[in-house]
Design an enzyme around this catalytic site. Structure first.
Site, short mmCIF file in Angstrom:
data_model
loop_
_atom_site.label_atom_id
_atom_site.label_comp_id
_atom_site.label_asym_id
_atom_site.label_seq_id
_atom_site.Cartn_x
_atom_site.Cartn_y
_atom_site.Cartn_z
CG ASP A 1 -0.79 0.43 2.76
OD1 ASP A 1 0.90 0.58 2.44
OD2 ASP A 1 -0.98 0.09 3.35
CG ASP B 1 1.61 3.49 4.47
OD1 ASP B 1 0.03 2.87 5.27
OD2 ASP B 1 2.53 2.35 4.11
CG ASP C 1 -3.30 2.68 4.70
OD1 ASP C 1 -4.70 2.64 4.76
OD2 ASP C 1 -2.51 2.01 5.51
P1 UTP Z 1 1.75 -0.99 6.86
O1 UTP Z 1 1.30 -1.73 6.98
O2 UTP Z 1 1.95 -0.12 5.60
O3 UTP Z 1 3.62 -1.90 6.10
O4 UTP Z 1 2.44 -0.08 7.58
P2 UTP Z 1 5.44 -1.02 5.03
O5 UTP Z 1 6.07 -1.11 5.66
O6 UTP Z 1 3.94 0.12 5.09
O7 UTP Z 1 4.53 -2.12 4.24
P3 UTP Z 1 4.62 -2.80 3.16
O8 UTP Z 1 5.05 -2.07 2.07
O9 UTP Z 1 3.34 -1.72 2.65
O10 UTP Z 1 3.69 -4.22 2.56
C1 UTP Z 1 3.24 0.68 7.94
C2 UTP Z 1 3.98 1.76 9.34
O11 UTP Z 1 2.76 2.09 9.74
C3 UTP Z 1 2.41 1.33 10.72
C4 UTP Z 1 3.13 -0.07 11.17
O12 UTP Z 1 3.33 -0.08 12.14
C5 UTP Z 1 4.12 0.10 10.08
O13 UTP Z 1 4.86 -0.34 10.93
N1 UTP Z 1 0.93 1.78 10.93
C6 UTP Z 1 0.41 0.65 9.85
C7 UTP Z 1 -0.02 2.07 11.90
O14 UTP Z 1 0.64 2.17 12.99
N2 UTP Z 1 -1.42 1.87 11.85
C8 UTP Z 1 -1.70 2.02 11.63
O15 UTP Z 1 -3.24 1.52 11.37
C9 UTP Z 1 -1.09 1.16 10.42
MG MG Z 2 2.54 0.61 3.72
#
Ligand code: UTP
Ligand code: MG
Length: 489
Positions: A296, A298, A413
């Site tokens: 995803d 972020d 996100d």
């Molecule tokens: P992600 O699940 O997006 O992982 O969360 P990532 O490291 O970006 O990996 P990919 O590439 O998408 O698979 C990113 C960070 O955001 C935090 C998680 O702890 C993670 O470290 N997070 C995610 C939150 O704090 N809250 C959430 O609801 C989701």
């Molecule tokens: Mg991510």
């Protein structure tokens, strides 16, 4: 000054300094070197020097890297002294297998883990065992395999024999057995069996649907369901999130490229700046750690004048939905003020939106088969994707599987953060998940502090510690700063 010596040298020098042939270079056989003594150099500098000048391979170098104080103290004592930590030279990137330069930390947040994983054969196997433990809701086992995999990722050398793992923490008996079996035969039976296992395969497939957790996937499996088509044809009452997950499944399982992430950032900036011109949008998560692909994208959104960000998320999402940019959204307001027990939750309370974006591809028909491996994405990376037209709504449960469609569904996100909490949110959302988990664990057990994505509370001082940057947070915790590219634990 760099001095390469054997214990014999130290003995000889400390008893008869005038006759001892101290060897000030590494012309001696590598095997006989027990200590490398240096003054005013870090362990990394010493290793670099040895590599460059003497062609020594750091992964095969077993000698201790020590400070001159050990040498002079040994001379004073008339015998080689037992090495203490204070004698050892600092090696940021662990020196080599078997060297005793600086111990590998058992905390992921104190290790430097880049994307250059030299032990993928083992970490892939351990990841499968960790996934299976997670699918069996065995948290302890999941953590054990995840930590074992993580520590191997941090090693700056290829593990080629069990001896290379001497002194490496977080490797339990089970993980060691897996590594040993792979070293001997190239594969691990338990992992091979799991890959063929029907429950593992089905639950992996079901949990890869957006909105489906382990409990739900397991329930469906126990009801006899095995495929997505069976799910789609069933009478199951899906949540809105699961409906969207199934509708766009074929797109959502494709890795998102960095090029796509950058384009999405432009789209979000345009939308956000309509309502709050000087808001700052930061790409975070795996992409901030240097990954080229993610599951995803972020983003954090903030504004220097705290308070200006209030109410922003719903305006932005409404506007983007009207433009046809958003295929699905789950938008929530900030609820930090309602958070009673501020340290105990995993999730934060920022205003945010878990969404699915619709991106139109600039070059038509990029993935003829509807699926795409990491390898083929590398060639697609240069092809652009731009903002799609109106999303429209499809009742068909396989919208993204349609051939010839000129758009791709992408999970995004968006998190809106008050400026005073921005550094904590950035640290919390940059990941990796294990890095964050260990950072919080470290704060609690060693610092008597409570860390989350909003703040750091010091139990001893009974107050919140402010931080404007991530560096300040590491400093509050008494830890070396680890940049995002080295947080791939
Ligand atoms: P992600 O699940 O997006 O992982 O969360 P990532 O490291 O970006 O990996 P990919 O590439 O998408 O698979 C990113 C960070 O955001 C935090 C998680 O702890 C993670 O470290 N997070 C995610 C939150 O704090 N809250 C959430 O609801 C989701
Ligand atoms: Mg991510």
């Amino acid at each position: 000054m760099l001095l390469v010596c054997t214990l014999e040298d130290v003995l000889c020098l400390s008893s008869r300094p005038e006759t001892c042939p101290v060897r000030a270079s590494a012309n001696m056989g590598l095997e006989s070197v027990t200590h490398v003594v240096s003054e005013n150099n870090s362990g990394d500098e010493v290793l670099e020097l040895l590599e460059k000048q003497n062609g020594i391979c750091r992964t095969e170098f077993k000698a201790a890297l020590v400070d001159i104080t050990w040498f002079t103290e040994s001379m004073g004592a008339g015998k080689p002294l037992q090495l203490e930590n204070r004698h050892r030279l600092q090696v940021k990137r662990v020196a080599a297998a078997g060297t005793i330069a600086v111990p590998v930390s058992s905390h992921a947040c104190q290790r430097r883990t880049t994307l250059n994983n030299r032990n993928r054969l083992f970490t892939d196997a351990l990841k499968i065992l960790a996934e299976n433990a997670e699918l069996s809701e065995n948290e302890g086992r999941y953590l054990a395999f995840t930590r074992a995999s993580s520590v191997l990722k941090s090693l700056p050398y290829n593990v080629t024999k069990m001896d290379d793992l001497k002194g490496i923490p977080n490797l339990g008996d089970h993980s060691r057995k897996v590594i040993e079996e792979i070293l001997e035969g190239g594969t691990c039976n338990e992992v091979q069996n799991l890959i063929q296992n029907e429950r593992y395969q089905t639950l992996m497939k079901f949990t890869s649907i957006f909105g489906v957790g382990v409990k739900t996937a397991d329930k469906w499996f126990r009801e006899g369901l095995r495929t997505l088509n069976e799910l789609r044809a069933s009478k199951i009452k899906f949540t809105k999130q699961q409906e969207a997950g199934l509708l766009y499944y074929e797109d959502l399982i494709l890795p998102v490229t960095k090029v796509e992430a950058d384009l999405i950032q432009q789209i979000i900036e345009e939308a956000v700046h309509r309502f709050l011109p000087s808001a700052v949008i930061t790409l975070t998560g795996g992409f901030r750690r240097g990954k080229e692909y993610g599951h995803d994208v972020d983003f954090l959104i903030t504004h220097r004048e705290e308070g200006r960000e209030e109410g922003l998320i719903s305006k932005v999402i409404s506007w983007m939905t009207a433009q046809g940019i958003i295929l699905y959204d789950d938008t929530m307001d900030n609820s930090y003020h309602k958070w009673k027990n501020k340290e105990s939750e995993i999730f934060d309370r920022f205003a945010k939106c878990f969404s699915i974006f619709k991106l139109q591809k600039m070059v038509h028909n990029l993935e003829p088969s509807g699926t795409c491996s990491h390898g083929s994405l590398a060639t697609n990376e240069t092809r652009g994707i731009r903002l799609a037209g109106h999303a429209g709504s499809s009742q068909h449960l396989t919208a993204s599987a349609a051939k010839d469609k000129d758009w791709k569904a992408v999970r995004v996100d968006l998190v809106v953060v008050p400026f005073g909490q921005y550094a904590y949110a950035l640290l919390g959302w940059t990941g990796s998940r294990l890095f964050e988990r260990d950072l919080r664990r470290y704060a609690k057990h060693f610092g008597h502090m409570m860390l989350n994505s909003h703040s750091l509370f010091d139990n001893k001082q009974n107050k919140f510690l402010l931080a404007a940057t991530e560096e300040e947070i590491f400093a509050h915790l008494g830890l070396d700063y680890i940049p995002p590219q080295e947080r791939n634990a």
